[in-house]
Scaffold this active site. Structure first.
Site, PDB file in Angstrom:
ATOM      1  N   ARG A 205       0.810  -1.220   0.000  1.00 42.35           N
ATOM      2  CA  ARG A 205       0.000   0.000   0.000  1.00 42.35           C
ATOM      3  C   ARG A 205       0.839   1.264   0.000  1.00 42.35           C
ATOM      4  O   ARG A 205       0.300   2.361  -0.005  1.00 42.35           O
ATOM      5  CB  ARG A 205      -0.887   0.024   1.234  1.00 42.35           C
ATOM      6  CG  ARG A 205      -2.172  -0.698   1.005  1.00 42.35           C
ATOM      7  CD  ARG A 205      -3.118  -0.491   2.158  1.00 42.35           C
ATOM      8  NE  ARG A 205      -4.418  -0.926   1.760  1.00 42.35           N
ATOM      9  CZ  ARG A 205      -5.438  -1.062   2.580  1.00 42.35           C
ATOM     10  NH1 ARG A 205      -5.314  -0.762   3.834  1.00 42.35           N
ATOM     11  NH2 ARG A 205      -6.591  -1.477   2.143  1.00 42.35           N
TER      12      ARG A 205
ATOM     13  N   ARG B  85     -21.895  -0.476   6.239  1.00 44.32           N
ATOM     14  CA  ARG B  85     -21.341  -1.779   6.641  1.00 44.32           C
ATOM     15  C   ARG B  85     -21.291  -1.927   8.166  1.00 44.32           C
ATOM     16  O   ARG B  85     -20.734  -1.076   8.859  1.00 44.32           O
ATOM     17  CB  ARG B  85     -19.926  -1.887   6.053  1.00 44.32           C
ATOM     18  CG  ARG B  85     -19.204  -3.162   6.392  1.00 44.32           C
ATOM     19  CD  ARG B  85     -18.035  -3.367   5.478  1.00 44.32           C
ATOM     20  NE  ARG B  85     -16.877  -2.547   5.798  1.00 44.32           N
ATOM     21  CZ  ARG B  85     -15.770  -2.517   5.063  1.00 44.32           C
ATOM     22  NH1 ARG B  85     -15.690  -3.230   3.967  1.00 44.32           N
ATOM     23  NH2 ARG B  85     -14.759  -1.761   5.422  1.00 44.32           N
TER      24      ARG B  85
ATOM     25  N   ARG C 269     -17.218  -0.828  12.518  1.00 43.03           N
ATOM     26  CA  ARG C 269     -15.775  -0.742  12.771  1.00 43.03           C
ATOM     27  C   ARG C 269     -15.408   0.717  12.955  1.00 43.03           C
ATOM     28  O   ARG C 269     -15.940   1.580  12.253  1.00 43.03           O
ATOM     29  CB  ARG C 269     -15.010  -1.295  11.551  1.00 43.03           C
ATOM     30  CG  ARG C 269     -14.700  -2.756  11.616  1.00 43.03           C
ATOM     31  CD  ARG C 269     -14.187  -3.330  10.311  1.00 43.03           C
ATOM     32  NE  ARG C 269     -13.214  -2.538   9.559  1.00 43.03           N
ATOM     33  CZ  ARG C 269     -12.711  -2.929   8.388  1.00 43.03           C
ATOM     34  NH1 ARG C 269     -13.057  -4.087   7.861  1.00 43.03           N
ATOM     35  NH2 ARG C 269     -11.847  -2.183   7.745  1.00 43.03           N
TER      36      ARG C 269
ATOM     37  N   ARG D 272      -9.094   7.594   5.349  1.00 45.86           N
ATOM     38  CA  ARG D 272      -8.610   6.434   4.582  1.00 45.86           C
ATOM     39  C   ARG D 272      -8.530   6.756   3.089  1.00 45.86           C
ATOM     40  O   ARG D 272      -7.602   6.342   2.405  1.00 45.86           O
ATOM     41  CB  ARG D 272      -9.543   5.236   4.803  1.00 45.86           C
ATOM     42  CG  ARG D 272      -9.315   4.580   6.147  1.00 45.86           C
ATOM     43  CD  ARG D 272     -10.502   3.760   6.553  1.00 45.86           C
ATOM     44  NE  ARG D 272     -10.590   2.493   5.854  1.00 45.86           N
ATOM     45  CZ  ARG D 272     -11.680   1.713   5.883  1.00 45.86           C
ATOM     46  NH1 ARG D 272     -12.743   2.087   6.534  1.00 45.86           N
ATOM     47  NH2 ARG D 272     -11.673   0.566   5.256  1.00 45.86           N
TER      48      ARG D 272
HETATM   49  P1  ADP Z   1      -9.818  -1.294   3.641  1.00 37.14           P
HETATM   50  O1  ADP Z   1      -9.269  -1.822   2.348  1.00 37.14           O
HETATM   51  O2  ADP Z   1     -11.309  -1.233   3.651  1.00 37.14           O
HETATM   52  O3  ADP Z   1      -9.103  -0.057   4.137  1.00 37.14           O
HETATM   53  P2  ADP Z   1      -8.352  -3.239   5.156  1.00 37.14           P
HETATM   54  O4  ADP Z   1      -8.978  -4.306   5.966  1.00 37.14           O
HETATM   55  O5  ADP Z   1      -7.561  -3.641   3.967  1.00 37.14           O
HETATM   56  O6  ADP Z   1      -9.556  -2.309   4.802  1.00 37.14           O
HETATM   57  O7  ADP Z   1      -7.391  -2.323   6.085  1.00 37.14           O
HETATM   58  C1  ADP Z   1      -7.828  -1.790   7.299  1.00 37.14           C
HETATM   59  C2  ADP Z   1      -6.745  -0.873   7.873  1.00 37.14           C
HETATM   60  O8  ADP Z   1      -5.562  -1.636   8.131  1.00 37.14           O
HETATM   61  C3  ADP Z   1      -6.283   0.250   6.979  1.00 37.14           C
HETATM   62  O9  ADP Z   1      -7.114   1.384   7.075  1.00 37.14           O
HETATM   63  C4  ADP Z   1      -4.873   0.528   7.520  1.00 37.14           C
HETATM   64  O10 ADP Z   1      -4.925   1.272   8.730  1.00 37.14           O
HETATM   65  C5  ADP Z   1      -4.388  -0.862   7.861  1.00 37.14           C
HETATM   66  N1  ADP Z   1      -3.664  -1.492   6.732  1.00 37.14           N
HETATM   67  C6  ADP Z   1      -4.106  -2.523   5.950  1.00 37.14           C
HETATM   68  N2  ADP Z   1      -3.176  -2.859   5.050  1.00 37.14           N
HETATM   69  C7  ADP Z   1      -2.111  -2.040   5.265  1.00 37.14           C
HETATM   70  C8  ADP Z   1      -0.827  -1.892   4.637  1.00 37.14           C
HETATM   71  N3  ADP Z   1      -0.427  -2.675   3.602  1.00 37.14           N
HETATM   72  N4  ADP Z   1       0.002  -0.934   5.120  1.00 37.14           N
HETATM   73  C9  ADP Z   1      -0.352  -0.140   6.154  1.00 37.14           C
HETATM   74  N5  ADP Z   1      -1.544  -0.216   6.774  1.00 37.14           N
HETATM   75  C10 ADP Z   1      -2.419  -1.160   6.349  1.00 37.14           C
END
Ligand code: ADP
Length: 240
Positions: free
Chosen positions: A106, A140, A173, A184
């Site tokens: 990410r 959600r 959540r 986000r």
């Molecule tokens: P969404 O795609 O709906 O944001 P996720 O379940 O993928 O939900 O992620 C939830 C949270 O977890 C993100 O908002 C972030 O805070 C953290 N997160 C997830 N993946 C990463 C990543 N690769 N790097 C940094 N933070 C992450």
């Protein structure tokens, strides 16, 4: 951090040596989780979801979880060194010849670490306009103990506010609350969207948005609509 990435290189090299690697990308709330479930069922992927791994750490209360929690609740990205360490532990368990990375990488630091030792075969991007994302995420609700998820507009619980199986209350959540959703989306635009160009330049990016299926989209079955074109694409791509 540098030694972290170096250690990650070695683990990745071993783990990904014989793997066909697919990334599933897209904005928060864009349907990565739903589409991933369909792909796992049909193509037997080993699924590595960064969000699920982080939520597990938070639930169990590990030092990583305690550190990650504040970032996740405020809708900002968890620091790279923590995510990389957690990811490295998980991929060291890879057994399948097909891996689906969901929500990782990410950031450019994560993408660079992955790129060093792993050839990404397919990067799928699920695109969705921001206003649609805000609407979807805020509808959600989840049953925390089981992880069952409901969406009030197309998959509502039988009784408002209650889990279908246990009757226990549903919660939102913290990172699905409106101010966190906005944070986000900002993080996504700043840190993650640029990675699309990175994978486009490598020639492995494939975009799916479901707009070719207006009837299904009108019924809010966008994931089904996308999957109608994604499934044959994956069949062809994984056969080669
Ligand atoms: P969404 O795609 O709906 O944001 P996720 O379940 O993928 O939900 O992620 C939830 C949270 O977890 C993100 O908002 C972030 O805070 C953290 N997160 C997830 N993946 C990463 C990543 N690769 N790097 C940094 N933070 C992450």
């Amino acid at each position: 951090m540098a030694s972290q990435i170096c250690k990650l290189d070695q683990v990745l090299r071993r783990a990904f040596a014989r793997c066909k690697t697919t990334l599933i990308m897209g904005p928060p709330g864009g349907g990565k989780g739903t589409i991933s479930k369909k792909l796992i069922k049909d193509f037997h992927f080993h699924h590595v979801s960064a969000g699920d791994l982080l939520r597990h750490q938070v639930r169990v209360g590990t030092p990583h979880g305690i550190q990650a929690r504040t970032y996740m609740e405020s809708g900002t990205l968890v620091p790279d060194d923590l995510v990389l360490e957690m990811f490295m532990n998980e991929v060291s368990k890879l057994t399948s010849s097909r891996v689906l990375l969901d929500g990782f990488p990410r950031t450019s630091v994560q993408a660079t670490a992955l790129d060093k030792e792993c050839h990404v075969d397919i990067a799928i991007n699920l695109s969705l306009p921001n206003e649609e994302i805000v609407r979807r995420i805020s509808s959600r609700w989840i049953h925390s103990p089981s992880g069952r998820t409901y969406a009030y507009d197309y998959n509502p619980p039988k009784v408002e506010g209650q889990d279908d199986v246990t009757g226990e209350p549903l919660v939102q959540r913290d990172d699905d609350k409106p101010e966190a959703v906005r944070a986000r989306l900002q993080e996504y635009d700043k840190q993650t969207r640029p990675l699309l160009d990175f994978y486009k330049a490598k020639g492995c990016l494939h975009e799916f948005d479901g707009t070719g299926f207006p009837d299904l989209v009108a019924k809010d079955r966008r994931s089904d609509a996308i999957y109608l074109s994604l499934k044959p694409f994956m069949e062809a791509s994984l056969a080669t």
